[in-house]
Scaffold this motif. Structure first.
Motif, PDB file in Angstrom:
ATOM      1  N   GLY A 187       0.635  -1.260   0.091  1.00 20.32           N
ATOM      2  CA  GLY A 187       0.054  -0.141  -0.015  1.00 20.32           C
ATOM      3  C   GLY A 187       0.693   1.176   0.062  1.00 20.32           C
ATOM      4  O   GLY A 187       0.144   2.338  -0.085  1.00 20.32           O
ATOM      5  N   THR A 188       2.072   1.160   0.181  1.00 24.10           N
ATOM      6  CA  THR A 188       3.046   2.273   0.231  1.00 24.10           C
ATOM      7  C   THR A 188       3.533   2.819  -1.301  1.00 24.10           C
ATOM      8  O   THR A 188       3.552   1.849  -2.124  1.00 24.10           O
ATOM      9  N   SER A 206       6.600   1.404  -6.259  1.00 20.57           N
ATOM     10  CA  SER A 206       7.846   1.082  -7.181  1.00 20.57           C
ATOM     11  C   SER A 206       8.459   0.227  -7.193  1.00 20.57           C
ATOM     12  O   SER A 206       9.215  -0.253  -8.141  1.00 20.57           O
ATOM     13  N   ARG A 207       8.726  -0.699  -6.144  1.00 20.66           N
ATOM     14  CA  ARG A 207       9.643  -1.932  -6.130  1.00 20.66           C
ATOM     15  C   ARG A 207       8.881  -2.750  -6.801  1.00 20.66           C
ATOM     16  O   ARG A 207       9.344  -3.689  -7.642  1.00 20.66           O
ATOM     17  N   HIS A 208       7.524  -2.986  -6.745  1.00 22.91           N
ATOM     18  CA  HIS A 208       6.906  -3.766  -7.591  1.00 22.91           C
ATOM     19  C   HIS A 208       6.779  -3.551  -9.261  1.00 22.91           C
ATOM     20  O   HIS A 208       7.094  -4.562 -10.072  1.00 22.91           O
TER      21      HIS A 208
END
Length: 100
Positions: A69-70, A75-77
């Motif tokens: 949810g952050t 961005s990492r995903h």
């Protein structure tokens, strides 16, 4: 651990010509942050078979959000998906002979 042939890295392997016996890969396991996949390919004439052991980031096979949810996790995903989609899983046999 199973690798789904319709999603993620499994879909990339199928697109590259890998074959599976049954509905899913069962030869997938993880070691720390890496997934190990035994890929099997057969050429169109069914004259040659190739086995390859792929060692890839575990997130390519099974994504586990750290802080779901952050913005940072989103961005990492996206980065994980970009890296996975850029991977070239095509292999050819026999390998070309080196010059000299």
């Amino acid at each position: 651990m199973d690798l789904d042939p319709d999603e993620g890295y499994g879909r990339k392997l199928i697109a590259a010509g890998a074959v599976i016996n049954g509905g899913r890969w069962e030869c997938v396991w993880s070691i720390q942050r890496f997934a190990v996949v035994l890929a099997h390919s057969v050429d169109q004439e069914r004259a040659r078979e190739t086995l390859a052991l792929h060692i890839v980031p575990l997130d390519w096979v099974r994504y586990r959000p750290v802080n779901s949810g952050t913005k940072r996790e989103a961005s990492r995903h996206r980065r994980i998906l970009r890296e996975r989609d850029a991977a070239d899983v095509v292999w050819a046999w026999p390998l070309p002979m080196p010059d000299g």
